[in-house]
Design a protein around this motif. Structure first.
Motif, short mmCIF file in Angstrom:
data_model
loop_
_atom_site.label_atom_id
_atom_site.label_comp_id
_atom_site.label_asym_id
_atom_site.label_seq_id
_atom_site.Cartn_x
_atom_site.Cartn_y
_atom_site.Cartn_z
N ASN A 156 29.97 0.63 38.19
CA ASN A 156 31.24 0.00 38.84
C ASN A 156 31.80 -0.59 37.56
O ASN A 156 33.14 -0.90 37.55
CB ASN A 156 30.63 -1.08 39.73
N ARG A 157 31.32 -0.75 36.56
CA ARG A 157 32.05 -1.51 35.41
C ARG A 157 32.95 -0.11 34.79
O ARG A 157 34.01 -0.51 34.47
CB ARG A 157 31.01 -2.27 34.31
N ALA A 158 32.43 0.63 34.80
CA ALA A 158 33.18 2.03 34.19
C ALA A 158 34.26 2.24 35.18
O ALA A 158 35.21 2.60 34.63
CB ALA A 158 32.13 3.25 34.23
N VAL A 159 33.95 2.23 36.61
CA VAL A 159 35.12 2.49 37.38
C VAL A 159 36.21 1.47 37.09
O VAL A 159 37.64 1.66 37.24
CB VAL A 159 34.64 2.21 38.93
N ALA A 160 35.83 0.22 36.81
CA ALA A 160 36.96 -1.08 36.58
C ALA A 160 37.75 -0.45 35.41
O ALA A 160 38.85 -0.70 35.45
CB ALA A 160 36.30 -2.45 36.52
#
Length: 124
Positions: A65-69
């Protein structure tokens, strides 16, 4: 996202904040906070709680999810780093006889990452 569509997300965010006031290092609440902020479009605000989780654990969900952000913020280098870390974390978590199908998740994560990278590409 219209306000009426966003209201349940805001209520969920308030619930996570209440939970984090009681237990600031609750990794589930921190991951949920990050995911909720992503849903609300608060990409830069989603990074700190997800990073906090990663200081406490090696959660593939937090890394992904940090990669998505990072992708949504067009920080492609950080997104690629987290995408690679997600793949490594999922491979380490793989249980050959267990119910977790990391191969399917990895294919989905890679396809999503590729599609977002394509949309963020300067050539478009």
């Amino acid at each position: 996202m219209a306000f009426l569509e966003a209201e349940p997300w805001f209520e969920a965010l308030r619930a996570m904040h209440r939970q984090l006031r009681v237990k600031p290092d609750d990794t589930s609440a921190l991951v949920n906070e990050g995911i909720i902020l992503l849903q609300l479009g608060g990409y830069s605000n989603a990074i700190p709680p997800l990073t906090r989780v990663l200081a406490l654990t090696n959660s593939p969900l937090a890394i992904f999810n940090r990669a998505v952000a990072y992708l949504r913020l067009s920080n492609l280098d950080a997104a690629q780093t987290d995408s690679t870390a997600t793949n490594l974390a999922l491979k380490r978590a793989h249980r050959p006889r267990g119910p977790l199908r990391t191969d399917v998740f990895l294919q989905l994560a890679n396809a999503y990452t590729a599609s977002v990278l394509a949309r963020c590409s300067p050539s478009r």
